[in-house]
Write an enzyme that holds these catalytic residues in place. Structure first.
Site, PDB file in Angstrom:
ATOM      1  N   TYR A 101      39.212  46.939  49.194  1.00 20.82           N
ATOM      2  CA  TYR A 101      39.790  46.530  48.006  1.00 20.82           C
ATOM      3  C   TYR A 101      40.772  47.608  47.621  1.00 20.82           C
ATOM      4  O   TYR A 101      40.418  48.911  47.671  1.00 20.82           O
ATOM      5  CB  TYR A 101      38.439  46.632  46.938  1.00 20.82           C
ATOM      6  CG  TYR A 101      38.990  46.293  45.411  1.00 20.82           C
ATOM      7  CD1 TYR A 101      39.372  45.160  44.975  1.00 20.82           C
ATOM      8  CD2 TYR A 101      39.615  47.426  44.825  1.00 20.82           C
ATOM      9  CE1 TYR A 101      39.765  44.957  43.698  1.00 20.82           C
ATOM     10  CE2 TYR A 101      40.198  47.238  43.445  1.00 20.82           C
ATOM     11  CZ  TYR A 101      40.032  45.656  43.045  1.00 20.82           C
ATOM     12  OH  TYR A 101      40.771  45.527  41.750  1.00 20.82           O
ATOM     13  N   GLU A 189      46.178  43.423  42.576  1.00 15.87           N
ATOM     14  CA  GLU A 189      45.111  43.872  43.425  1.00 15.87           C
ATOM     15  C   GLU A 189      45.088  43.014  44.543  1.00 15.87           C
ATOM     16  O   GLU A 189      45.581  41.739  44.831  1.00 15.87           O
ATOM     17  CB  GLU A 189      43.813  43.693  42.868  1.00 15.87           C
ATOM     18  CG  GLU A 189      43.433  42.266  42.549  1.00 15.87           C
ATOM     19  CD  GLU A 189      41.869  42.111  41.880  1.00 15.87           C
ATOM     20  OE1 GLU A 189      41.309  43.175  41.417  1.00 15.87           O
ATOM     21  OE2 GLU A 189      41.197  41.046  42.084  1.00 15.87           O
TER      22      GLU A 189
END
Length: 381
Positions: A101, A189
């Site tokens: 991530y 993101e």
């Protein structure tokens, strides 16, 4: 302003981030054609401004064009968090060796853009933070200098032990920061950022949220807004120049000023209720804003009571009172209303309301308690 995944991916590509090809389909037939174009297994992904697409059945693997058509037909009939799916992204499936991530968010506490990275990708970062916080690294970025190469490498080595992969990851982080700044984003993101069996580092997903205050000077970004994918109430509120966010509670709140609106919501929670919305009518003395606010709130079937909490500084309380009277004459209320007014022209406002069959309070706690009681079926104090 939320962007669809395919829109965010297009922006990321412009800044050099490695992303597999993909195109949008609005019909099952288009999805089948794209699957035929890419060949092999493809992923069919719902394009909707809501999280939890996978859990809701909005992300599926298709091994053939026919299967892509069937899956797209099902996905295009879905409503995810009450939002209709009108588009699907079709993209080649990737072989995944690992998932990580990488994200950036504006942090109010540090007043900086903060990177958050984790070797645990493919799941909600909130879940990682709650269960294994040691797997998250945070790094505030000084806006004067941007993300420095040594900082990017530091974070990359937190995710990868392989030097080649760490370098590739660090480059992606710098590209992501450039996209974040250039787009006026409040969040950007990649989840997941994956490695392939060949050792390549690739972004399989993309998410961006744009700060509305940036849109005036970025018309190219504003043009990406998809109102059909937003809650109707929020679209209507924006057109009426109201600051509105729909929530899941049953106490509809109409307040002037963001600070007072937050305090009102806190009190609703404190006294056992749940706010149905954040709604700030602002500081202007325009009765039409009150009319629009009531129309938006009463359209929400979950609202069982309406709470007006107005502190008249710049806002004249008599204008608010006139707005309430006008709105309720145009659209008679089906739920009870509690009104708290204090400040500029308070006596005139109370007179207007009284003459039209309403009562007004001056005590904020008392008003909130009464609204919560009415919303939850209790008797008013």
């Amino acid at each position: 302003m939320n962007l669809h995944e395919y829109q965010a991916k297009d922006i990321f590509r412009k800044f050099g981030i490695p992303i597999p090809p993909g195109e949008v389909a609005t019909t099952p037939e288009q999805a089948a054609e794209l699957a035929r174009k890419y060949g092999g297994t493809v992923v069919v992904k719902a394009q909707v401004h809501a999280g939890g697409r996978g859990k809701a059945g909005g992300v599926k693997l298709a091994k053939s064009p026919e299967e892509a058509r069937e899956l797209a037909a099902k996905i295009l009939k879905l409503r995810i968090k009450d939002l209709p799916v009108q588009k699907v992204l079709v993209t080649p499936a990737a072989d995944i060796a690992s998932e990580a991530y990488v994200g950036i968010i504006v942090d109010r506490a540090s007043k900086k853009a903060v990177f958050m990275v984790s070797p645990a990708g493919g799941i909600d970062i909130e879940e990682v933070a709650a269960t294994t916080p040691e797997k998250i690294m945070k790094l505030p970025v000084d806006a004067r200098f941007g993300l420095q190469p040594f900082q990017a490498m530091q974070m990359a080595f937190f995710i990868y032990k392989d030097v080649k992969q760490a370098r590739a990851c660090a480059k992606i982080m710098q590209q992501l920061y450039q996209a974040f700044v250039a787009s006026g984003a409040s969040l950007a993101e990649i989840n997941p950022l994956v490695t392939t069996p060949k050792g390549e580092v690739v972004a399989l997903d993309a998410k961006m949220v744009i700060d509305d205050n940036e849109l005036e000077r970025r018309p190219d970004i504003e043009a990406l807004r998809d109102e059909s994918a937003e809650a109707e109430s929020e679209v209507e509120a924006r057109k009426a120049n109201l600051t509105f966010i729909k929530l899941d509670g049953n106490v509809g709140c109409v307040v002037n000023g963001a600070g007072l609106a937050m305090a009102t919501m806190d009190l609703v929670k404190y006294y056992g209720g749940e706010p149905a919305n954040f709604l700030d009518i602002g500081g202007s003395s325009n009765p039409e804003k009150v009319v629009n606010a009531l129309r938006i709130i009463t359209a929400d079937a979950n609202v069982k009571a309406i709470l007006f909490n107005i502190f008249g500084g710049i806002t004249r309380t008599d204008d608010v009172a006139n707005g309430i009277v006008t709105a309720t004459k145009q659209n008679p209320l089906k739920v009870p209303i509690v009104i708290r007014l204090t400040g500029t022209n308070e006596e005139i406002a109370v007179k207007i309301l009284t003459e039209n069959g309403f009562s007004a309070m001056t005590d904020m706690d008392e008003a909130v308690q009464k609204a919560v009681q009415l919303a939850t079926g209790g008797k008013a104090a």
